[in-house]
Design an enzyme around this catalytic site. Sequence first.
Site, PDB file in Angstrom:
ATOM      1  N   GLU A   6       6.844   5.646   1.021  1.00 57.24           N
ATOM      2  CA  GLU A   6       5.404   5.560   1.770  1.00 57.24           C
ATOM      3  C   GLU A   6       4.896   4.200   1.903  1.00 57.24           C
ATOM      4  OE1 GLU A   6       2.906   9.102   1.002  1.00 57.24           O
ATOM      5  OE2 GLU A   6       1.124   8.077   2.214  1.00 57.24           O
ATOM      6  N   ASP A  23       1.059  18.094  -0.506  1.00 51.75           N
ATOM      7  CA  ASP A  23      -0.317  18.249  -1.010  1.00 51.75           C
ATOM      8  C   ASP A  23      -1.465  17.500  -0.405  1.00 51.75           C
ATOM      9  OD1 ASP A  23       0.572  15.721  -1.817  1.00 51.75           O
ATOM     10  OD2 ASP A  23       0.163  15.735  -3.861  1.00 51.75           O
TER      11      ASP A  23
END
Length: 271
Positions: free
Chosen positions: A189, A51
């Site tokens: 992440e 995204d």
Amino acid sequence: MSVHNEVKKVTTHRLSEMKLRGEKIAMLTSYDFSMASLVDDAGIDVLLVGDSASNVMAGNETTLPITLDQMIYHGASVVKGVKRALVVVDMPFGTYQGNSLEALTSAIRIMKEAAADAVKLEGGSEVIESVNRILSAGIPVMGHLGLMPQSIHKFGTYSVRAKEEAEAEKLLNDARLLEEAGCFAIVLEKIPARLGSQVASELKIPVIGIGAGNGVDGQVLVIHDMLGITQQFSPRFLRRYHNLAAEIKGAVGNYIQDVKSSDFPNEKEQY
Ligand code: KIV
């Protein structure tokens, strides 16, 4: 086609075999047919239709505005260019968080309309009902923990996550929960490298890092960042493999000059 030329498609099972034998997994994002076919030809294992398309393709500040229809458009374009890599499509913000039935409906649309191999979504215990429901339909799910860009308004910054013990403990528990639920892999992440290694060594499923150090089972980067197309974004974890922005501007500059000077087209370039 001879047997030797046959392309063996990467599967979720193959990724777990790679982890078992200690072979690192290389993953990159792609959002369109042409780039995806180049990256696939180069031998990438996993292609993520992230995204992050909201940022690098649409020019939005965050990943929040991108819609399910837009993700399906990018996903379907990528899938058409890919012969070998496993294609994972991100579930966009607002399509899976509050309602597990809506999550399942969104994931089914991604699998049917984009012909993706798997979906990825952000979060742990908060979204576990959605994860379970999607998995129960036979759709492979990749988790995403640590910095979760869809929650940027909750945290206010893109700084390193899980530096404090309580947050690290929650991340570890969420990773265990996602593995127990049946996710085939997890992205971590921007977290401390030590925590990345700890999660990867505890879990049996592959753990793919972006700013999570070298002790995980594979790495992922946004293709526009690693090729040097985006210029302002330079976090510590990013290694740039090219300065494509300079090359593109140089080539376009040469074209403009040739058009203005009437050098292009020459006699061989016309009918
Ligand atoms: O959207 C994306 O590109 C991602 C990667 C940064 C892992 O989720």
